[in-house]
Design a protein around this motif. Structure first.
Motif, mmCIF file in Angstrom:
data_model
loop_
_atom_site.group_PDB
_atom_site.id
_atom_site.type_symbol
_atom_site.label_atom_id
_atom_site.label_comp_id
_atom_site.label_asym_id
_atom_site.label_seq_id
_atom_site.Cartn_x
_atom_site.Cartn_y
_atom_site.Cartn_z
ATOM 1 N N ASP A 110 -7.285 4.538 -0.875
ATOM 2 C CA ASP A 110 -7.090 4.658 0.570
ATOM 3 C C ASP A 110 -8.314 5.247 1.259
ATOM 4 O O ASP A 110 -8.303 5.474 2.463
ATOM 5 C CB ASP A 110 -5.865 5.535 0.853
ATOM 6 C CG ASP A 110 -4.579 4.858 0.417
ATOM 7 O OD1 ASP A 110 -4.421 3.662 0.731
ATOM 8 O OD2 ASP A 110 -3.758 5.501 -0.261
ATOM 9 N N GLN A 111 -9.377 5.523 0.466
ATOM 10 C CA GLN A 111 -10.584 6.086 1.065
ATOM 11 C C GLN A 111 -11.488 4.971 1.558
ATOM 12 O O GLN A 111 -11.505 3.886 0.982
ATOM 13 C CB GLN A 111 -11.350 6.923 0.038
ATOM 14 C CG GLN A 111 -10.617 8.182 -0.355
ATOM 15 C CD GLN A 111 -11.243 8.831 -1.562
ATOM 16 O OE1 GLN A 111 -12.173 8.285 -2.157
ATOM 17 N NE2 GLN A 111 -10.733 9.986 -1.930
ATOM 18 N N ASP A 112 -12.235 5.295 2.589
ATOM 19 C CA ASP A 112 -13.099 4.278 3.161
ATOM 20 C C ASP A 112 -14.448 4.257 2.452
ATOM 21 O O ASP A 112 -15.480 4.493 3.039
ATOM 22 C CB ASP A 112 -13.283 4.536 4.659
ATOM 23 C CG ASP A 112 -13.706 3.264 5.368
ATOM 24 O OD1 ASP A 112 -13.786 2.223 4.689
ATOM 25 O OD2 ASP A 112 -13.950 3.314 6.576
ATOM 26 N N ARG A 128 0.823 -1.212 0.000
ATOM 27 C CA ARG A 128 0.000 0.000 0.000
ATOM 28 C C ARG A 128 0.857 1.261 0.000
ATOM 29 O O ARG A 128 0.500 2.265 0.615
ATOM 30 C CB ARG A 128 -0.959 0.012 1.182
ATOM 31 C CG ARG A 128 -1.886 -1.190 1.154
ATOM 32 C CD ARG A 128 -2.995 -1.081 2.166
ATOM 33 N NE ARG A 128 -3.892 -2.226 2.028
ATOM 34 C CZ ARG A 128 -3.663 -3.409 2.572
ATOM 35 N NH1 ARG A 128 -2.597 -3.608 3.302
ATOM 36 N NH2 ARG A 128 -4.515 -4.389 2.388
ATOM 37 N N CYS A 167 -12.562 -0.553 -6.308
ATOM 38 C CA CYS A 167 -11.974 -0.617 -4.972
ATOM 39 C C CYS A 167 -13.067 -0.965 -3.972
ATOM 40 O O CYS A 167 -14.112 -0.330 -3.940
ATOM 41 C CB CYS A 167 -11.385 0.757 -4.669
ATOM 42 S SG CYS A 167 -10.861 0.975 -3.002
ATOM 43 N N LYS A 200 -11.079 0.729 2.019
ATOM 44 C CA LYS A 200 -9.791 1.325 2.350
ATOM 45 C C LYS A 200 -8.645 0.333 2.156
ATOM 46 O O LYS A 200 -8.702 -0.784 2.633
ATOM 47 C CB LYS A 200 -9.841 1.783 3.805
ATOM 48 C CG LYS A 200 -8.769 2.754 4.210
ATOM 49 C CD LYS A 200 -9.024 3.163 5.667
ATOM 50 C CE LYS A 200 -7.853 3.924 6.251
ATOM 51 N NZ LYS A 200 -7.762 5.302 5.808
ATOM 52 N N GLY A 201 -7.628 0.765 1.433
ATOM 53 C CA GLY A 201 -6.432 -0.061 1.289
ATOM 54 C C GLY A 201 -6.580 -1.218 0.323
ATOM 55 O O GLY A 201 -5.753 -2.116 0.311
#
Lengths: 112, 238
Positions: free
Chosen positions: B197-199, B115, B205, B208-209
Motif C-alpha cells: 500500500d506504499q507509494d 486490496r 510491488c 501503491k495498491g
C-alpha cells in the motif's frame, strides 16, 4: 512519480464460483477415494481414477488459477506443451512393455 | 500506393483465434493484460510440469517393466485407527488438507483484488498453516514407511523400485510445498506490514495498491495442489 503501468483488468469474480469449485474438488476427491475403498478393479478403476483426476485438474487450472479468463495467447503457450509429455508417455509405454517381456524371458531361461 | 496506416496502440486486442494469431505475429508484447511477473510464473510452472511429468513417466516405466508384483498402495498406506484397518486414510486426509489450503488461497487472492490488507494476510497465513500440516503428515508417512523397512533400493512389500519412486516423487512434491509455505509467510508478512500500500516500487510491488504478488504466489500454490492431484491418482490409487 508517474502512475505505474496498470497490468491487468483485475479479475474480480464473485466468491460463489470459488466455493462451488471448492465443494466440487472435495466431492471429486471423495469419489476417487471411494474407488479405492470399494476395491474396484480393472478398466472401471483406472477409468474412474482418470476421469476424476482430469476433472479436478481442470477445475484447479480453470477457476483457481484463472486460466478460464486469460487470453488464448497465454492459455495455449502454457496448456499445449504438456501434450508432449503424453507423447513421451506413450513411447515409454511401448519401451517398458518390451523391457518387461525381455526380462520375463531372460529370467525364466535362467531358472531352467 | 497506399501505405497501410499503423494501428494505434490503443486498439483493443482482438478476441478469439484471430487474436491469438495477432498476438503472436506482432512485434510486440505477446501476453497482453498479463504482467511479466505473472507470465514468468506461468512459464516456470510449465517447466515444473515437465519435471514432475518426467518423474511420473519414470515411475510408470519402473512399474510397467518390473517382473515382481508392485506393492499394493492401498495396503501399504493403510492405518489402524480404533482397531479398524482404513486403506489410504492418511493420503485422503492429506488430499483434503491440500484442497482446503487451495480454497483459502483462492480467497486470499480474491481479497487481494479488493486490496483488503488484513483478510489477505490472515488467509495466506492460514494457507501456510495448512501447508505445514500437509508436510507434517508427509513426515509421519515417510517415518512410518522407513520404519517398516522401505528403502530406495528395496522394501518388504514387493517390487524394489517402489521405494525409489515413492521417495523421489513425494519428496520433490513435499519440497515444493515447504518452499511454498516459506514464500506464503514472506508475502503474507509484506501484506500485513502494508508494503503493497506504499507509494514506492519494490521488487514485488510496482506501486501503491499493487497486490499482484499475492496472485502470483497463488498460482504457485495451486500448482502444488495440481501436482498432488496427479500423484494421488497415479501413485496412490492406480
Amino acid at each position: 512519480m508517474s502512475q505505474p503501468e496498470i497490468h491487468d483488468e483485475h479479475q474480480e469474480h464473485p466468491l460463489k464460483i470459488y466455493f462451488v469449485c471448492w465443494v466440487l474438488l472435495f466431492v471429486l476427491s471423495a469419489c476417487s477415494y471411494f474407488v479405492d475403498y470399494a476395491q474396484l478393479q480393472g478398466v472401471l478403476r483406472w477409468g474412474l481414477i482418470l476421469i476424476f483426476m482430469v476433472l479436478k485438474a481442470g477445475l484447479i487450472v480453470a477457476v483457481f488459477m484463472h486460466m478460464a479468463w486469460e487470453r488464448l495467447a497465454l492459455s495455449y503457450a502454457i496448456l499445449l506443451p504438456p501434450v508432449f509429455i503424453l507423447a513421451f508417455m506413450a513411447i515409454m509405454m511401448f519401451e517398458s512393455d518390451y523391457t518387461a517381456v525381455t526380462r520375463t524371458q531372460e529370467f525364466s531361461s535362467q531358472a531352467n | 500506393m497506399h501505405e497501410a496506416p499503423l494501428k494505434p496502440p490503443s486498439n483493443p486486442p482482438t478476441p478469439g483465434l484471430q487474436g491469438f494469431v495477432e498476438d503472436w505475429s506482432s512485434d510486440q508484447r505477446a501476453f497482453k493484460k498479463v504482467s511479466w511477473g505473472k507470465a514468468m510464473m506461468w512459464i516456470f510452472l510449465l517447466s515444473d510440469t515437465f519435471v514432475f511429468g518426467c518423474f511420473l513417466v519414470a515411475y510408470m516405466i519402473a512399474r510397467n517393466s518390473t517382473v515382481t508384483e508392485w506393492p499394493n498402495a492401498s495396503e501399504v498406506f493403510a492405518l489402524h485407527i480404533g482397531g479398524v484397518e482404513l486403506p489410504l486414510i492418511l493420503i485422503a486426509i492429506m488430499t483434503f488438507v491440500l484442497i482446503t489450503s487451495s480454497g483459502t488461497m483462492a480467497m486470499a487472492v480474491n481479497c487481494a483484488y479488493r486490496r483488503a490488507r488484513k483478510p489477505t494476510a490472515l488467509l495466506m497465513v492460514f494457507t501456510a498453516a495448512l501447508g505445514a500440516m500437509f508436510v507434517g503428515m508427509q513426515v509421519f508417512e515417510w517415518s512410518k514407511l522407513i520404519h517398516e523397512g522401505v528403502r530406495p533400493w528395496g522394501n518388504p512389500f514387493g517390487a524394489e523400485q517402489f521405494g525409489a519412486s515413492f521417495f523421489m516423487i513425494t519428496g520433490f512434491h513435499g519440497t515444493h510445498v515447504s518452499i511454498g509455505v516459506i514464500f506464503l509467510l514472506i508475502v503474507a508478512r509484506k501484506v500485513w506490514k502494508g508494503e503493497f500500500d506504499q507509494d514506492k516500487r519494490t521488487w514485488m510491488c510496482s506501486g501503491k495498491g499493487d497486490y499482484e504478488a499475492v496472485e502470483i504466489m497463488g498460482l504457485y500454490w495451486h500448482f502444488v495442489d495440481l501436482v498432488w492431484v496427479f500423484i494421488f491418482a497415479f501413485f496412490y490409487l492406480w
